[in-house]
Write an enzyme that holds these catalytic residues in place. Structure first.
Site, PDB file in Angstrom:
ATOM      1  N   ARG A 177       0.863  -1.187   0.000  1.00  0.00           N
ATOM      2  CA  ARG A 177       0.000   0.000   0.000  1.00  0.00           C
ATOM      3  C   ARG A 177       0.895   1.230   0.000  1.00  0.00           C
ATOM      4  NH1 ARG A 177       2.365   2.046   3.727  1.00  0.00           N
ATOM      5  NH2 ARG A 177       0.769   3.653   3.730  1.00  0.00           N
ATOM      6  N   GLY A 178       0.233   2.407  -0.107  1.00  0.00           N
ATOM      7  CA  GLY A 178       0.997   3.632  -0.315  1.00  0.00           C
ATOM      8  C   GLY A 178       1.081   3.845  -1.826  1.00  0.00           C
ATOM      9  N   ALA A 179       0.794   5.073  -2.257  1.00  0.00           N
ATOM     10  CA  ALA A 179       0.641   5.325  -3.697  1.00  0.00           C
ATOM     11  C   ALA A 179       1.839   4.867  -4.544  1.00  0.00           C
ATOM     12  CB  ALA A 179       0.344   6.817  -3.910  1.00  0.00           C
ATOM     13  N   ARG A 182      -7.517  -0.467  -6.727  1.00  0.00           N
ATOM     14  CA  ARG A 182      -7.738   0.694  -5.843  1.00  0.00           C
ATOM     15  C   ARG A 182      -7.854   1.936  -6.735  1.00  0.00           C
ATOM     16  NH1 ARG A 182      -4.269   1.345  -0.565  1.00  0.00           N
ATOM     17  NH2 ARG A 182      -6.232   2.238   0.175  1.00  0.00           N
ATOM     18  N   GLN A 239      -2.182   2.756   9.959  1.00  0.00           N
ATOM     19  CA  GLN A 239      -0.904   2.821   9.238  1.00  0.00           C
ATOM     20  C   GLN A 239       0.128   3.650   9.995  1.00  0.00           C
ATOM     21  OE1 GLN A 239      -3.910   3.087   7.826  1.00  0.00           O
ATOM     22  NE2 GLN A 239      -3.928   2.438   5.687  1.00  0.00           N
ATOM     23  N   ASP A 279      -1.959  10.718  -2.350  1.00  0.00           N
ATOM     24  CA  ASP A 279      -2.330   9.684  -3.327  1.00  0.00           C
ATOM     25  C   ASP A 279      -2.598  10.265  -4.702  1.00  0.00           C
ATOM     26  OD1 ASP A 279      -3.134   8.562  -0.527  1.00  0.00           O
ATOM     27  OD2 ASP A 279      -2.827   6.870  -1.887  1.00  0.00           O
ATOM     28  N   ASN A 337      -5.448  12.370   0.276  1.00  0.00           N
ATOM     29  CA  ASN A 337      -4.567  11.565   1.129  1.00  0.00           C
ATOM     30  C   ASN A 337      -5.450  10.828   2.129  1.00  0.00           C
ATOM     31  OD1 ASN A 337      -1.898  10.679   1.846  1.00  0.00           O
ATOM     32  ND2 ASN A 337      -2.041  11.910   3.694  1.00  0.00           N
ATOM     33  N   LYS A 338      -4.831  10.016   2.938  1.00  0.00           N
ATOM     34  CA  LYS A 338      -5.550   9.175   3.903  1.00  0.00           C
ATOM     35  C   LYS A 338      -6.594   9.967   4.678  1.00  0.00           C
ATOM     36  CE  LYS A 338      -5.272   5.683   4.373  1.00  0.00           C
ATOM     37  NZ  LYS A 338      -6.229   4.846   3.584  1.00  0.00           N
TER      38      LYS A 338
HETATM   39  O1  MRU Z   1      -4.557   3.199   2.232  1.00  0.00           O
HETATM   40  P1  MRU Z   1      -3.078   3.428   2.139  1.00  0.00           P
HETATM   41  O2  MRU Z   1      -2.320   2.881   3.297  1.00  0.00           O
HETATM   42  O3  MRU Z   1      -2.521   2.974   0.815  1.00  0.00           O
HETATM   43  O4  MRU Z   1      -2.934   5.018   2.176  1.00  0.00           O
HETATM   44  C1  MRU Z   1      -1.656   5.578   2.030  1.00  0.00           C
HETATM   45  C2  MRU Z   1      -1.635   7.049   2.104  1.00  0.00           C
HETATM   46  O5  MRU Z   1      -2.646   7.703   2.239  1.00  0.00           O
HETATM   47  C3  MRU Z   1      -0.291   7.693   1.894  1.00  0.00           C
HETATM   48  O6  MRU Z   1      -0.187   8.876   2.636  1.00  0.00           O
HETATM   49  C4  MRU Z   1      -0.112   8.026   0.410  1.00  0.00           C
HETATM   50  O7  MRU Z   1      -0.374   6.897  -0.379  1.00  0.00           O
HETATM   51  C5  MRU Z   1       1.248   8.521   0.121  1.00  0.00           C
HETATM   52  S1  MRU Z   1       2.468   7.259   0.234  1.00  0.00           S
HETATM   53  C6  MRU Z   1       3.955   7.939  -0.174  1.00  0.00           C
END
Ligand code: MRU
Length: 358
Positions: A56-58, A99, A207, A248, A258-259
């Site tokens: 996970r994470g963009a 996603r 996270q 994201d 973002n999250k």
């Molecule tokens: O649902 P996730 O854990 O994939 O969400 C991740 C985030 O919101 C991060 O802040 C974002 O992807 C940036 S990662 C460099």
């Protein structure tokens, strides 16, 4: 799926790895209690791993998607070129559907398709497969360089003794390098600057607690864990000088997804006069999306909210909302930390002149 469990004392395995024509992922749903590396045997498994947040994470899901498309095409190396191309389009769409919010996933599989589209049909499907893999490897290498660039351009924001608040995990675990929001932190720490990070735990999937606190602590960075509701009081006490978060997707006007919970942090930061920076590699910038309202927000299953880990914490049958991301308007952003430099307002103009086509 074959998996390998390692001792917590050893070095942390890479977020993902391509070895012997096989994709391996560090299963982040098990952190921080277990370190398990999983072999991805099929494209369906890669899709499910992205969906379930094992990776996970963009930026990390972009790289995983690129290699995932290679996994999908391995069985077509002996097919005719037309059949190979048809399956590629179908599998790219399938992977991108895992996603919807992080633009990196769509961007990465599109890059592989574009590379094949620009390749003539003289060779065999096996040659096309090699081209795909080469592009996936490039995306992987570039991701590490993007993180380093963000680190170099953001490091000066971290003054000796400052407090930095971050939300979710935009760290090494969210990328294949030193992270985006964490990159300036890792470089400042390496150069001996003292500072403290406040990590929001980031409900519902934690996270911040499971991943950000874990990786910063392992790196020897001074990190303090907060529940999300403690951010306001922590700012009010004067402990936070700077907010750095990841993203994201950044729209052309600077609105960013973002999250879930990032919008609240941004409003708080504005209230307390604390600058908020967004670490954004070019792979997360989506100039084709005009503004934040055009960003698709992923909705996830309600049981992530009605339970805490495996334990149910809400009454059966209660209505639940679970948007995984929110959109912060650009008016709350002090600047974007990109691999090409710090970008301040007016964002529409400055992002376009630094990253636009013309
Ligand atoms: O649902 P996730 O854990 O994939 O969400 C991740 C985030 O919101 C991060 O802040 C974002 O992807 C940036 S990662 C460099």
């Amino acid at each position: 799926m074959a998996s390998r469990t390692e001792s917590l004392a050893g070095a942390l395995p890479a977020t993902l790895e391509w070895r012997d024509d096989t994709l391996y992922l560090l299963d982040q749903t098990r952190l921080p209690l277990q370190i398990v590396v999983e072999r991805q045997a099929s494209v369906e498994e890669v899709w499910e791993s992205i969906r379930a947040l094992k990776v996970r994470g963009a930026p990390a899901i972009g790289v995983a998607g690129a290699y995932g498309l290679c996994v999908a095409m391995q069985g077509s190396r002996n097919a005719g070129v037309a059949a190979f191309r048809a399956r590629l389009a179908e599998q790219a769409a399938y992977l991108a559907s895992a996603r919807p919010t992080a633009v990196n996933l769509r961007w990465a599989v599109q890059r592989l398709q574009d590379r094949i589209a620009g390749h003539d049909d003289a060779g065999s499907s096996s040659t096309l497969y090699d081209v795909l893999l080469d592009e996936a490897r490039r995306i992987h290498d570039e991701d590490q360089a993007l993180c380093e660039g963000i680190g170099r351009n953001g490091q000066a924001l971290i003054r000796p003794g400052c407090g930095i608040l971050t939300h979710c995990n935009a760290g090494a675990l969210a990328t294949t390098g030193i992270g985006t929001a964490t990159a300036p932190m890792y470089l400042a720490h390496r150069s001996g600057t003292p500072f403290r990070v406040y990590a929001d735990e980031t409900r519902p999937l934690l996270q911040g607690a499971r991943l950000t606190a874990f990786e910063l602590q392992r790196a020897g960075i001074d990190v303090t864990l907060l529940t999300d509701s403690m951010a306001a009081a922590t700012m009010q006490r004067g402990l936070v000088d700077l907010v750095i978060v990841g993203t994201d997707r950044v729209a052309a006007n600077g609105d960013f997804a973002n999250k879930i919970g990032t919008l609240g942090v941004a409003i708080l930061a504005k209230h307390f006069g604390i600058p908020m920076y967004v670490a954004c590699p070019s792979s997360t910038l989506d100039l084709a999306t005009r503004a934040g309202e055009d960003i698709v927000i992923e909705e996830r299953a309600g049981d992530e909210v009605t339970s805490f880990g495996a334990r149910r914490t809400a009454p059966e049958g209660v209505a639940v909302r679970n948007p995984s991301f929110d959109v912060t308007p650009h008016t709350l952003v002090a600047g974007f930390i990109t691999e090409r430099g710090l970008v301040g307002p007016p964002f529409e103009q400055n992002l376009s002149s630094l990253f636009g086509m013309g």
